[in-house]
Scaffold this motif. Sequence first.
Motif, PDB file in Angstrom:
ATOM      1  N   GLU A 177       0.842  -1.185   0.000  1.00 37.45           N
ATOM      2  CA  GLU A 177       0.000   0.000   0.000  1.00 37.45           C
ATOM      3  C   GLU A 177       0.883   1.243   0.000  1.00 37.45           C
ATOM      4  N   ASN A 178       0.322   2.347  -0.450  1.00 36.09           N
ATOM      5  CA  ASN A 178       1.026   3.635  -0.475  1.00 36.09           C
ATOM      6  C   ASN A 178       0.604   4.474   0.730  1.00 36.09           C
ATOM      7  N   GLY A 179       1.602   4.872   1.531  1.00 34.61           N
ATOM      8  CA  GLY A 179       1.347   5.694   2.694  1.00 34.61           C
ATOM      9  C   GLY A 179       2.042   7.041   2.602  1.00 34.61           C
ATOM     10  N   LYS A 180       1.947   7.803   3.673  1.00 38.47           N
ATOM     11  CA  LYS A 180       2.582   9.113   3.695  1.00 38.47           C
ATOM     12  C   LYS A 180       4.096   9.011   3.652  1.00 38.47           C
ATOM     13  N   ASP A 181       4.643   7.967   4.296  1.00 34.19           N
ATOM     14  CA  ASP A 181       6.094   7.776   4.339  1.00 34.19           C
ATOM     15  C   ASP A 181       6.593   6.849   3.237  1.00 34.19           C
ATOM     16  N   GLY A 182       5.757   6.528   2.277  1.00 35.12           N
ATOM     17  CA  GLY A 182       6.161   5.654   1.188  1.00 35.12           C
ATOM     18  C   GLY A 182       5.403   4.338   1.224  1.00 35.12           C
ATOM     19  N   PRO A 183       5.752   3.407   0.359  1.00 38.18           N
ATOM     20  CA  PRO A 183       5.053   2.121   0.331  1.00 38.18           C
ATOM     21  C   PRO A 183       5.349   1.289   1.575  1.00 38.18           C
ATOM     22  N   TYR A 184       4.367   0.511   1.982  1.00 40.08           N
ATOM     23  CA  TYR A 184       4.509  -0.351   3.148  1.00 40.08           C
ATOM     24  C   TYR A 184       3.658  -1.596   2.938  1.00 40.08           C
ATOM     25  N   LEU A 185       3.937  -2.635   3.735  1.00 37.32           N
ATOM     26  CA  LEU A 185       3.206  -3.894   3.658  1.00 37.32           C
ATOM     27  C   LEU A 185       2.070  -3.878   4.670  1.00 37.32           C
ATOM     28  N   SER A 186       0.852  -4.055   4.180  1.00 36.68           N
ATOM     29  CA  SER A 186      -0.328  -4.073   5.031  1.00 36.68           C
ATOM     30  C   SER A 186      -0.911  -5.480   5.033  1.00 36.68           C
ATOM     31  N   ARG A 187      -1.183  -5.991   6.221  1.00 36.11           N
ATOM     32  CA  ARG A 187      -1.695  -7.359   6.338  1.00 36.11           C
ATOM     33  C   ARG A 187      -3.145  -7.420   5.916  1.00 36.11           C
ATOM     34  N   ILE A 188      -3.491  -8.463   5.159  1.00 33.54           N
ATOM     35  CA  ILE A 188      -4.858  -8.691   4.697  1.00 33.54           C
ATOM     36  C   ILE A 188      -5.456  -9.791   5.553  1.00 33.54           C
ATOM     37  N   LEU A 189      -6.500  -9.479   6.272  1.00 37.07           N
ATOM     38  CA  LEU A 189      -7.167 -10.459   7.120  1.00 37.07           C
ATOM     39  C   LEU A 189      -8.214 -11.204   6.309  1.00 37.07           C
ATOM     40  N   PRO A 190      -8.295 -12.524   6.439  1.00 36.85           N
ATOM     41  CA  PRO A 190      -9.292 -13.291   5.668  1.00 36.85           C
ATOM     42  C   PRO A 190     -10.695 -12.978   6.145  1.00 36.85           C
ATOM     43  N   THR A 191     -11.618 -12.944   5.215  1.00 36.24           N
ATOM     44  CA  THR A 191     -13.027 -12.684   5.514  1.00 36.24           C
ATOM     45  C   THR A 191     -13.884 -13.810   4.984  1.00 36.24           C
ATOM     46  N   THR A 192     -15.093 -13.911   5.507  1.00 32.74           N
ATOM     47  CA  THR A 192     -16.005 -14.981   5.079  1.00 32.74           C
ATOM     48  C   THR A 192     -16.588 -14.727   3.703  1.00 32.74           C
ATOM     49  N   THR A 193     -16.591 -13.480   3.278  1.00 35.11           N
ATOM     50  CA  THR A 193     -17.172 -13.164   1.964  1.00 35.11           C
ATOM     51  C   THR A 193     -16.301 -13.622   0.813  1.00 35.11           C
ATOM     52  N   GLU A 194     -14.982 -13.826   1.091  1.00 35.86           N
ATOM     53  CA  GLU A 194     -14.092 -14.251   0.009  1.00 35.86           C
ATOM     54  C   GLU A 194     -14.472 -15.630  -0.499  1.00 35.86           C
ATOM     55  N   GLY A 195     -14.870 -16.533   0.436  1.00 39.72           N
ATOM     56  CA  GLY A 195     -15.271 -17.855   0.005  1.00 39.72           C
ATOM     57  C   GLY A 195     -16.527 -17.829  -0.846  1.00 39.72           C
ATOM     58  N   ASP A 196     -17.482 -16.965  -0.483  1.00 36.83           N
ATOM     59  CA  ASP A 196     -18.698 -16.842  -1.290  1.00 36.83           C
ATOM     60  C   ASP A 196     -18.397 -16.296  -2.677  1.00 36.83           C
ATOM     61  N   ASN A 197     -17.447 -15.331  -2.744  1.00 31.86           N
ATOM     62  CA  ASN A 197     -17.085 -14.774  -4.048  1.00 31.86           C
ATOM     63  C   ASN A 197     -16.442 -15.813  -4.941  1.00 31.86           C
ATOM     64  N   VAL A 198     -15.652 -16.697  -4.332  1.00 28.01           N
ATOM     65  CA  VAL A 198     -15.016 -17.760  -5.119  1.00 28.01           C
ATOM     66  C   VAL A 198     -16.061 -18.686  -5.700  1.00 28.01           C
ATOM     67  N   GLN A 199     -17.065 -19.051  -4.875  1.00 30.53           N
ATOM     68  CA  GLN A 199     -18.118 -19.929  -5.379  1.00 30.53           C
ATOM     69  C   GLN A 199     -18.908 -19.263  -6.508  1.00 30.53           C
ATOM     70  N   LYS A 200     -19.180 -17.951  -6.364  1.00 31.29           N
ATOM     71  CA  LYS A 200     -19.903 -17.242  -7.418  1.00 31.29           C
ATOM     72  C   LYS A 200     -19.103 -17.216  -8.711  1.00 31.29           C
ATOM     73  N   LYS A 201     -17.761 -17.028  -8.583  1.00 34.79           N
ATOM     74  CA  LYS A 201     -16.934 -17.009  -9.786  1.00 34.79           C
ATOM     75  C   LYS A 201     -16.962 -18.360 -10.488  1.00 34.79           C
ATOM     76  N   GLN A 217      -3.695  11.154  -4.730  1.00 33.61           N
ATOM     77  CA  GLN A 217      -4.881  11.371  -3.911  1.00 33.61           C
ATOM     78  C   GLN A 217      -5.060  10.303  -2.838  1.00 33.61           C
ATOM     79  N   GLY A 218      -4.151   9.297  -2.811  1.00 37.30           N
ATOM     80  CA  GLY A 218      -4.208   8.262  -1.773  1.00 37.30           C
ATOM     81  C   GLY A 218      -5.006   7.045  -2.139  1.00 37.30           C
ATOM     82  N   ALA A 219      -5.242   6.797  -3.416  1.00 39.92           N
ATOM     83  CA  ALA A 219      -5.995   5.617  -3.833  1.00 39.92           C
ATOM     84  C   ALA A 219      -5.180   4.356  -3.590  1.00 39.92           C
ATOM     85  N   THR A 220      -5.832   3.305  -3.133  1.00 43.15           N
ATOM     86  CA  THR A 220      -5.159   2.032  -2.895  1.00 43.15           C
ATOM     87  C   THR A 220      -4.973   1.278  -4.203  1.00 43.15           C
ATOM     88  N   GLY A 221      -4.195   0.220  -4.137  1.00 41.96           N
ATOM     89  CA  GLY A 221      -3.953  -0.587  -5.327  1.00 41.96           C
ATOM     90  C   GLY A 221      -5.211  -1.241  -5.852  1.00 41.96           C
TER      91      GLY A 221
END
Length: 466
Positions: A69-93, A128-132
């Motif tokens: 991710e892009n922050g004020k002090d430059g790029p940094y690694l942000s942890r992605i926490l798993p969510t229950t909706t990801e499994g539903d999205n996979v099934q829909k795909k 403008q601070g948009a995420t990837g």
Amino acid sequence: MSLNKNLEDDSNQNPRVTWEGCSVLLDVNDGDRLVFARLTAASTLSIGNKKCSLQPLIGCPFGSLFQVENGKDGPYLSRILPTTTEGDNVQKKVYCQIEDESKDNRALVDNNTAQNLTGEDIDAMRRQGATGDEIVQALIANSATFEKKTSFSQEKYRLKKQKKYAPKVLLRRPFTRRYLRVDTLSLLLSMGNVSPHSDVLVLDMVGGILTGAVAERLGGTGIVCNVYLGVTPYPIDIVRMFNFSSETCRRIVRCALTDLCSSHNGTLVQICQPEEVCNFESQSKVRNAWFRCLLSFGFLIISLDHFVQEEKSPLCSISMDETVLSSENGMLDLVPEPSISPAAKACKNTKAGEKASQEAIKLWKENGFSSLIIAAPDVDAWSIVKELLPFLSFSAPFVIYHQYIQPLATCMHNLQLGKMAVGLQISEPWLREYQVLPSRTHPLMQMSAFGGYILSGTKICIDDQR
């Protein structure tokens, strides 16, 4: 008192969570690049033209997923926490892919006019601070041909943009493959009957991957004796990447072949004829050539100067606390940390590869080793087997790896003539990787085609040894 405290901290270390000073494997963009790293406050990872600190990875469990991710002090690694909706999205795909069989890409023309979003627009979004992920969604929304593509092509387009604008890093437990393919290493451990409470004699000339694998299979029990020819031990720097505890490191010892022969026969004997002795300088050139080849493909990041320095000092032991990593190809840059935490000091008290004691050598002389595993691509197989086989106990298995079949065939023939072993066989490991996805399962386009050869057998007692 402090030593006992360090050992207690080492034993209480959670192996499922990273700590400061541990070695990890960073999987960038789902296998596009694998990078070994040692986690410190000053270590960084270069992904494209971005350099991110690895400090957020300290204290996270193995298997955690991070995104740049892009922050004020430059790029940094942000942890992605798993969510229950990801499994539903996979099934829909999956359902969409099955139902969307009528679309095809025949009417699509790649003329670089389908994307309405320019590079200046993307730079403005970043300012403008948009995420990837937001940039990827904007690219999809401004693509004139995205909806006309098949679901497979849409997913491929999404992954391509995600790797460029929102790269992900998977924190994995370290594993290494150098010279040995994963199935070859597994067969060596299986055919060598490596099990807890075993004393295994290992000739490791592949950087320590075999020694580390045997020690990991023993699980803190038994002994791994790494034998070497001449006066200079072979480097086993890969062992430090296994994050072994102090107890496991104490069970990895070194012993010169001359010491084993002197204890076995009562006098110091010559190992080989002068013409059979390996020229260490030529070995260094061959090993360095292999390292440079692997370095060019991005699989090896250990500095060659580190190995050359170790080889030139015959009386020094390879230390676990020396970390010299290459920053070539922009893969990984590690800066030495001035302060060392107490947890890191506890891991450095015990080093893998200490010299074997005379009491242990005497015990091996009386009882023999429970198994013998040899991985020496630069040495003739028969000249090594005839020297190491007497140290193996009767009815014990032995395994020999070589990249060519002829040295193993010659060794097998000599063992049969001398009636020294039974159950001799030469195996060629075979491995094929498959892509397993809905409606598109097939072998991978690029994979390893050769895994070397393995000679296995069981030592028997001949008449003059009874």
